[in-house]
Scaffold this active site. Structure first.
Site, PDB file in Angstrom:
ATOM      1  CB  VAL A  15      10.257  45.169  53.593  1.00 55.83           C
ATOM      2  CG1 VAL A  15      11.292  44.296  54.291  1.00 55.83           C
ATOM      3  CG2 VAL A  15      10.285  44.920  52.094  1.00 55.83           C
ATOM      4  CE  LYS A 106      14.862  46.291  45.214  1.00 54.76           C
ATOM      5  NZ  LYS A 106      13.809  45.473  44.745  1.00 54.76           N
ATOM      6  CD  GLU A 191      11.437  47.430  43.011  1.00 51.46           C
ATOM      7  OE1 GLU A 191      11.764  48.376  43.725  1.00 51.46           O
ATOM      8  OE2 GLU A 191      11.339  46.278  43.461  1.00 51.46           O
ATOM      9  CG  ASP A 202      14.701  45.017  41.059  1.00 52.84           C
ATOM     10  OD1 ASP A 202      14.810  45.621  42.128  1.00 52.84           O
ATOM     11  OD2 ASP A 202      14.488  43.779  40.994  1.00 52.84           O
ATOM     12  CE  LYS A 206      16.035  42.423  43.458  1.00 52.42           C
ATOM     13  NZ  LYS A 206      14.767  41.989  42.848  1.00 52.42           N
ATOM     14  N   GLY A 303       7.981  40.442  48.376  1.00 52.92           N
ATOM     15  CA  GLY A 303       6.790  40.313  49.215  1.00 52.92           C
ATOM     16  C   GLY A 303       7.128  40.531  50.671  1.00 52.92           C
TER      17      GLY A 303
HETATM   18  N1  HSE Z   1      10.402  44.321  41.969  1.00 54.65           N
HETATM   19  C1  HSE Z   1      11.195  43.293  42.511  1.00 54.65           C
HETATM   20  C2  HSE Z   1      10.884  42.029  41.735  1.00 54.65           C
HETATM   21  C3  HSE Z   1      10.883  43.150  43.978  1.00 54.65           C
HETATM   22  O1  HSE Z   1       9.979  42.026  40.902  1.00 54.65           O
HETATM   23  O2  HSE Z   1      11.567  41.039  41.914  1.00 54.65           O
HETATM   24  C4  HSE Z   1      11.922  42.548  44.817  1.00 54.65           C
HETATM   25  O3  HSE Z   1      13.151  43.131  44.753  1.00 54.65           O
END
Ligand code: HSE
Length: 436
Positions: A15, A106, A191, A202, A206, A303
């Site tokens: 990033v 996050k 990840e 993950d 979010k 990305g």
């Molecule tokens: N590992 C996460 C995904 C990356 O696959 O969406 C972005 O948060």
């Protein structure tokens, strides 16, 4: 008037590199939008011997956080290093020092968001985090600003590209789980620990951020029910197709009589629903507000450039605030700190949903009636049934869709059903949503 906005970048991974790339390629455009140039003053790295981005002086790299946090030329600290510590300590120190902060972290926000939101609010600085949810999709901004007039009614999100890619490959190409996971890792979406993607963690991170800002409530991350895609088989994906449904890993939140549902799990959604058409590594969030009705936000959720786009857009927002003296104007968690009300997060056992069941049963007369009898006793009404194949005296899948039922009743019924001698494997249960 300041003649430039100074950035201190914490981390130069995927990033961070995207941020540098965008600030360079769109520097002129950004200057026209902000009014002054946005310039990276220092980059914090663990190892000062790593290569410096092209055209940048070696002394731009530092391993000493003080060179950023105590630097009067730095207006915005941009945290893209990830993880809990030292990222959290650095952000809090930056806030204490009156720096505005942009982060894409996050996991940190999902677990320690409260502490960071109140620190920023008290200090009157900006804390922006668009890059933390769905990469380049401006869904945080939409909830905090574009939809601020609305009571948010529901959120259905495909917020993890890795699991969506895997499910898409399994659905449309009949690929195996492992091959699809390797492909997405090669694309750089997964990840560092892909169990975060596959087991829904993950996505739950979010969702926790979205619920917080959508409903103005602190969220205890542990209260988000989380189930990943590792138990999904091609068989269930194919039966779902026969009922005209797709399997998706959804992050779901709904406001229900003053309580909040917040859950992540594989879900059957009608093929005709917009969210069912979101394939590959793409993300989408379908948000319904009482005034606006349904809205859909779609795009790349990960990305370097998509997430970099979100981070740099936050930098631009904060820079504009700095130049007009507007920092702290938008509360980090969308609602003003003193007006946030803790809401009850419903236990998964109390939710009401429709269900898909795949029973593995002996193929003999009377089995269906025994199963449907138990379901009836637990107030679960059957919507449709298909039996696949014919194996007299052998095992066959019996696939069923139900009407709405209480999850606790479903679990109790399945416990009873799975004890029947005619049932030979643990029953597969997947929740079903119409997505309204
Ligand atoms: N590992 C996460 C995904 C990356 O696959 O969406 C972005 O948060």
């Amino acid at each position: 008037m300041k003649d430039k906005i100074g950035i201190g970048l914490l981390g130069l991974g995927t990033v961070g590199s995207g941020v540098i790339d965008i600030l360079r390629r769109n520097g002129e455009l950004i200057k026209r939008r902000v009014g002054v140039p946005v310039e990276v003053i220092k980059i914090l790295r663990k190892d000062s011997n790593k290569p410096v981005p092209a055209d940048m002086p070696r002394n731009i790299i530092t391993t000493d956080i003080k060179e950023i946090i105590d630097n009067p030329d730095i207006d915005i600290v941009v945290e893209v290093m990830g993880g809990f510590e030292p990222a959290k300590g650095y952000i809090l120190n930056a806030i204490e020092n009156g720096k505005n902060v942009v982060t894409a972290n996050k996991a940190l926000l999902a677990i320690n968001g409260e502490e960071l939101y109140s620190a920023a609010s008290e200090r009157g600085v900006d804390l922006y985090f668009e890059g933390s949810v769905c990469g380049g999709i401006p869904v945080i901004k939409a909830l905090r600003e574009g939809l601020a007039a609305n009571k948010i009614e529901s959120i259905y999100g495909i917020v993890n590209g890795t699991s969506n890619f895997i499910i898409t490959k399994m659905t449309h190409e009949g690929k195996g789980f492992g091959d699809a996971l390797r492909e997405t890792q090669a694309l750089g979406y997964a990840e560092a620990d892909p169990t975060f993607d596959i087991e829904g963690i993950d996505a739950a991170h979010k969702l926790s951020i979205l619920v917080n800002i959508a409903f103005g409530t602190p969220v205890d991350f542990k209260e988000i029910y989380t189930e990943g895609i590792s138990g999904i088989s091609p068989m269930d994906i194919n039966y779902a197709k026969e009922f005209n449904f797709r399997v998706k890993l959804l992050a779901i939140s709904k406001m229900k009589n003053g309580s909040v549902e917040a859950r992540v799990h594989p879900t059957l959604v009608p093929c005709s629903h917009l969210i069912a058409t979101v394939d590959g590594v793409f993300n989408a969030v379908y948000i319904t507000g009482d005034a606006v009705g349904p809205t859909l936000f779609y795009g790349k959720g990960a990305g370097d450039l998509p997430t970099g786009s979100a981070v740099v857009s936050d930098i631009i927002d904060v820079a504009r605030n700095i130049l007009k003296g507007g920092n702290g104007r938008i509360p980090p968690a969308s609602f003003r700190e003193e007006n946030r009300i803790p809401l009850k997060i419903l236990n998964i056992d109390d939710i009401v949903s429709m269900y898909y069941f795949r029973f593995t049963v002996l193929d003999m007369p009377g089995v269906l009636s025994r199963i449907s009898g138990i379901l009836g006793e637990h107030k679960i009404s059957i919507a449709s049934v298909i039996q696949k194949g014919r194996q007299e005296g052998g095992n066959v899948p019996l696939v069923m869709m139900t009407h709405e039922a209480v999850e606790r009743n479903v679990k109790n019924a399945l416990l009873e059903i799975d004890r029947l001698t005619v049932v030979s494997e643990k029953t597969v249960m997947i929740r079903v949503e119409e997505g309204k």
